[in-house]
Scaffold this motif. Structure first.
Motif, PDB file in Angstrom:
ATOM      1  N   GLU A   1       0.935  -1.195  -0.043  1.00 24.77           N
ATOM      2  CA  GLU A   1       0.085   0.046   0.058  1.00 24.77           C
ATOM      3  C   GLU A   1       0.925   1.189   0.043  1.00 24.77           C
ATOM      4  N   CYS A   2       0.126   2.382  -0.360  1.00 24.64           N
ATOM      5  CA  CYS A   2       0.974   3.612  -0.349  1.00 24.64           C
ATOM      6  C   CYS A   2       1.498   3.894   1.191  1.00 24.64           C
ATOM      7  N   GLY A   3       2.829   4.731   1.186  1.00 23.42           N
ATOM      8  CA  GLY A   3       3.232   5.063   2.564  1.00 23.42           C
ATOM      9  C   GLY A   3       2.401   6.157   3.120  1.00 23.42           C
ATOM     10  N   PRO A   4       2.708   6.984   4.014  1.00 22.82           N
ATOM     11  CA  PRO A   4       4.093   6.512   4.758  1.00 22.82           C
ATOM     12  C   PRO A   4       4.105   5.365   5.497  1.00 22.82           C
ATOM     13  N   PHE A   5       5.184   4.669   5.852  1.00 20.42           N
ATOM     14  CA  PHE A   5       5.136   3.115   6.448  1.00 20.42           C
ATOM     15  C   PHE A   5       5.632   3.459   7.959  1.00 20.42           C
ATOM     16  N   GLU A   6       5.044   2.529   9.072  1.00 15.51           N
ATOM     17  CA  GLU A   6       5.467   2.510  10.275  1.00 15.51           C
ATOM     18  C   GLU A   6       5.358   1.134  10.497  1.00 15.51           C
ATOM     19  N   ILE A   7       6.251   0.721  11.531  1.00 15.12           N
ATOM     20  CA  ILE A   7       6.401  -0.485  12.514  1.00 15.12           C
ATOM     21  C   ILE A   7       5.128  -0.443  13.155  1.00 15.12           C
ATOM     22  N   HIS A   8       4.298  -1.537  13.322  1.00 15.33           N
ATOM     23  CA  HIS A   8       3.146  -1.686  13.925  1.00 15.33           C
ATOM     24  C   HIS A   8       3.319  -3.358  14.820  1.00 15.33           C
ATOM     25  N   TYR A   9       2.769  -3.142  15.824  1.00 16.46           N
ATOM     26  CA  TYR A   9       2.457  -4.618  16.336  1.00 16.46           C
ATOM     27  C   TYR A   9       1.375  -5.478  15.587  1.00 16.46           C
ATOM     28  N   ASP A  10       1.580  -6.859  15.495  1.00 17.09           N
ATOM     29  CA  ASP A  10       0.885  -7.526  14.709  1.00 17.09           C
ATOM     30  C   ASP A  10      -0.176  -8.260  15.716  1.00 17.09           C
ATOM     31  N   GLU A  11      -1.459  -8.175  15.440  1.00 23.05           N
ATOM     32  CA  GLU A  11      -2.546  -8.935  16.101  1.00 23.05           C
ATOM     33  C   GLU A  11      -2.509 -10.258  16.499  1.00 23.05           C
ATOM     34  N   GLU A  12      -2.267 -11.051  15.677  1.00 25.23           N
ATOM     35  CA  GLU A  12      -2.159 -12.481  15.532  1.00 25.23           C
ATOM     36  C   GLU A  12      -1.111 -12.998  16.500  1.00 25.23           C
ATOM     37  N   TRP A  13       0.186 -12.139  16.095  1.00 24.13           N
ATOM     38  CA  TRP A  13       1.307 -12.524  16.860  1.00 24.13           C
ATOM     39  C   TRP A  13       1.064 -12.173  18.422  1.00 24.13           C
ATOM     40  N   LEU A  14       0.694 -10.958  18.757  1.00 25.34           N
ATOM     41  CA  LEU A  14       0.305 -10.846  20.153  1.00 25.34           C
ATOM     42  C   LEU A  14      -0.450 -11.812  20.718  1.00 25.34           C
ATOM     43  N   ALA A  15      -1.554 -12.225  20.033  1.00 24.50           N
ATOM     44  CA  ALA A  15      -2.488 -13.292  20.714  1.00 24.50           C
ATOM     45  C   ALA A  15      -1.593 -14.676  21.049  1.00 24.50           C
ATOM     46  N   ILE A  16      -0.752 -14.716  19.906  1.00 24.54           N
ATOM     47  CA  ILE A  16      -0.079 -16.344  20.251  1.00 24.54           C
ATOM     48  C   ILE A  16       0.991 -16.313  21.581  1.00 24.54           C
ATOM     49  N   THR A  17       1.481 -14.923  21.524  1.00 26.04           N
ATOM     50  CA  THR A  17       2.542 -14.532  22.478  1.00 26.04           C
ATOM     51  C   THR A  17       1.709 -14.567  24.084  1.00 26.04           C
ATOM     52  N   ARG A  18       0.422 -13.884  23.996  1.00 23.94           N
ATOM     53  CA  ARG A  18      -0.169 -14.076  25.188  1.00 23.94           C
ATOM     54  C   ARG A  18      -0.814 -15.213  25.578  1.00 23.94           C
ATOM     55  N   LYS A  19      -1.083 -16.232  24.691  1.00 17.32           N
ATOM     56  CA  LYS A  19      -1.467 -17.642  25.006  1.00 17.32           C
ATOM     57  C   LYS A  19      -0.264 -18.458  25.672  1.00 17.32           C
ATOM     58  N   PHE A  20       0.823 -18.465  24.698  1.00 18.97           N
ATOM     59  CA  PHE A  20       2.133 -19.067  25.049  1.00 18.97           C
ATOM     60  C   PHE A  20       2.735 -18.679  26.534  1.00 18.97           C
ATOM     61  N   ASN A  21       2.603 -17.469  26.941  1.00 21.70           N
ATOM     62  CA  ASN A  21       3.612 -17.014  27.742  1.00 21.70           C
ATOM     63  C   ASN A  21       3.462 -17.693  29.371  1.00 21.70           C
ATOM     64  N   SER A  22       2.130 -18.382  29.414  1.00 22.34           N
ATOM     65  CA  SER A  22       2.185 -19.138  30.883  1.00 22.34           C
ATOM     66  C   SER A  22       3.086 -20.496  30.806  1.00 22.34           C
ATOM     67  N   ILE A  23       3.516 -20.735  29.562  1.00 23.60           N
ATOM     68  CA  ILE A  23       4.337 -22.086  29.663  1.00 23.60           C
ATOM     69  C   ILE A  23       5.589 -21.614  29.167  1.00 23.60           C
ATOM     70  N   PHE A  24       6.035 -20.437  29.205  1.00 22.71           N
ATOM     71  CA  PHE A  24       7.475 -19.859  29.017  1.00 22.71           C
ATOM     72  C   PHE A  24       8.687 -20.839  29.726  1.00 22.71           C
ATOM     73  N   PRO A  25       9.208 -21.567  29.157  1.00 24.83           N
ATOM     74  CA  PRO A  25      10.193 -22.441  29.639  1.00 24.83           C
ATOM     75  C   PRO A  25      11.630 -21.463  30.168  1.00 24.83           C
ATOM     76  N   LEU A  26      12.002 -21.777  31.508  1.00 28.70           N
ATOM     77  CA  LEU A  26      12.998 -20.665  31.948  1.00 28.70           C
ATOM     78  C   LEU A  26      13.952 -21.548  32.585  1.00 28.70           C
ATOM     79  N   THR A  27      14.157 -22.896  32.291  1.00 26.91           N
ATOM     80  CA  THR A  27      14.980 -23.837  33.182  1.00 26.91           C
ATOM     81  C   THR A  27      15.745 -24.655  31.839  1.00 26.91           C
ATOM     82  N   ASN A  28      16.893 -25.422  32.333  1.00 23.92           N
ATOM     83  CA  ASN A  28      17.660 -26.025  31.124  1.00 23.92           C
ATOM     84  C   ASN A  28      16.943 -27.423  31.156  1.00 23.92           C
ATOM     85  N   LYS A  29      15.711 -27.858  31.566  1.00 23.09           N
ATOM     86  CA  LYS A  29      15.218 -28.888  31.495  1.00 23.09           C
ATOM     87  C   LYS A  29      14.357 -29.092  29.927  1.00 23.09           C
ATOM     88  N   ASN A  30      14.405 -30.298  29.149  1.00 22.17           N
ATOM     89  CA  ASN A  30      13.893 -30.279  28.045  1.00 22.17           C
ATOM     90  C   ASN A  30      12.305 -30.456  28.078  1.00 22.17           C
TER      91      ASN A  30
END
Length: 389
Positions: A267-296
């Motif tokens: 599309e025509c500019g001007p262009f800006e960096i914006h958050y992506d709605e689908e990615w933010l939803a994925i991030t929110r859903k997965f954050n509760s199982i964010f693995p922070l140890t060296n276990k598999n």
């Protein structure tokens, strides 16, 4: 939209921006965006070099600190991913993505953003089978092992990207997808890089996780770096007729092919960096199982429904807007006119970046990046149980 793609930056921002400005003047064009495929080396001060895994002779301040301090400003919007030579302590502050300096945006360990109507995804780091299933357990001060493992790709981040269902226009990875050389002129490649032939013949050259993402996401373009050479390929995805144009580029050195300009429909500019709605939803859903140890951990059976999170994210973005939170400095910038003490990181010392805190508040998520943080299922969205091996 005209996009400049650069291979390995290695901290030479001044040179890359000057090259782009020269090309703009020479061809009477305007570049809208710069994409960097890793080894960016966002070193803010001498202390950051303790987290940079390079030989001592390569430990230089280079030029990023000028942009971090505000002495210089990136002349065009810049998006980058991490590679295997990074100020890993700084990138951990911005795990979810954010401004590393004004007009210079880090995609995070994994991420998707929009630039205008162009959707750009990326995966930081390089593949290592031994660390792939582990969590993100490394914190500064890094030791001889963790200064290397910290930039190894993790299945958790890949699995989040595997949930992306909407089309991706451009994807960035540092190392190449496994098997990509089968889709291009690898014979010509090994004439320039004979050391690669053994791995190509054995089918071991590249990132196995990136190959899975390439097959799933089928982006229009895929850009990589890491091997310090230029290589192109065309991936035919078969029945649906979709194709991916792959290009790897060299590092920023004289007489090397480190930069490519391309024009894509937008599309025509001007262009800006914006958050992506689908990615933010994925991030929110997965954050509760964010693995922070060296276990598999095994995520293959974790296929959540993100629709409830998507509704919340949409309402949040409609209320606030989709622009990323503003850049914030968390440490002093290098000053060549002052004698500086490098100091050393203390165990548990990991500054909280205000951008990350604001991002997590937007998504109503807890902050889990601190050293020794216990992983708790406190996110608002319910998740299936995680299998720990």
């Amino acid at each position: 939209m005209k996009i400049a793609v650069e291979g390995c930056m290695h901290g030479d921002l001044d040179t890359v921006y000057q090259t782009i400005q020269h090309l703009e003047k020479l061809h009477d064009i305007k570049i809208d965006l710069l994409l960097c495929c890793g080894d960016f080396q966002a070193i803010r001060n001498e202390r950051d070099m303790q987290s940079l895994n390079v030989l001592p002779k390569y430990k230089e301040m280079k030029s990023f600190w000028k942009y971090y301090s505000g002495q210089e400003v990136a002349p065009i919007p810049t998006i980058f991913i991490g590679g295997n030579h990074e100020a890993s302590n700084y990138l951990w502050e911005l795990y979810y993505g954010g401004w590393a300096a004004p007009n210079i945006f880090f995609l995070g360990c994994a991420g998707v953003v929009k630039f205008g109507n162009i959707r750009i995804g990326g995966l930081s780091g390089i593949y290592n089978a031994g660390d792939y299933h582990r969590g993100h357990y490394e914190r500064p001060p890094y030791n001889e092992k963790t200064i290397r493992s910290v930039y190894h790709v993790r299945e958790y981040d890949v699995h989040k990207l595997m949930q992306v269902a909407e089309p991706i226009d451009i994807f960035l990875s540092h190392d190449w997808p496994l098997g990509i050389t089968d889709c291009g002129n690898w014979q010509q490649l090994v004439r320039f890089k004979p050391g690669l032939e053994k791995d190509i013949q054995a089918g071991t050259l590249g990132n196995r996780a990136a190959a899975e993402l390439l097959e799933k996401l089928k982006p229009s373009y895929w850009f990589s770096a890491h091997l310090h050479c230029k290589f192109s390929a065309l991936v035919d995805h078969g029945k649906d007729g979709r194709k991916t144009k792959f290009l790897a580029l060299d590092k920023c050195l004289p007489q090397r092919r480190f930069l490519q300009i391309l024009e894509i429909e937008s599309e025509c500019g001007p262009f800006e960096i914006h958050y992506d709605e689908e990615w933010l939803a994925i991030t929110r859903k997965f954050n509760s199982i964010f693995p922070l140890t060296n276990k598999n951990a095994n995520f293959r059976d974790t296929i959540p429904d993100i629709r409830d999170c998507r509704e919340l994210v949409r309402s949040k973005l409609e209320a606030r807007g989709a622009k990323p939170f503003e850049f914030a400095r968390t440490v002093p910038a290098y000053d060549p006119n002052q004698s500086q003490s490098k100091g050393s990181y203390q165990r548990g010392e990991c500054p909280r970046n205000p951008q990350t805190e604001s991002f997590l508040q937007l998504l109503e998520l807890p902050y889990l990046l601190d050293q020794g943080t216990a992983l708790t299922a406190t996110a608002a969205c319910d998740m299936p149980s995680l299998s720990i091996k």
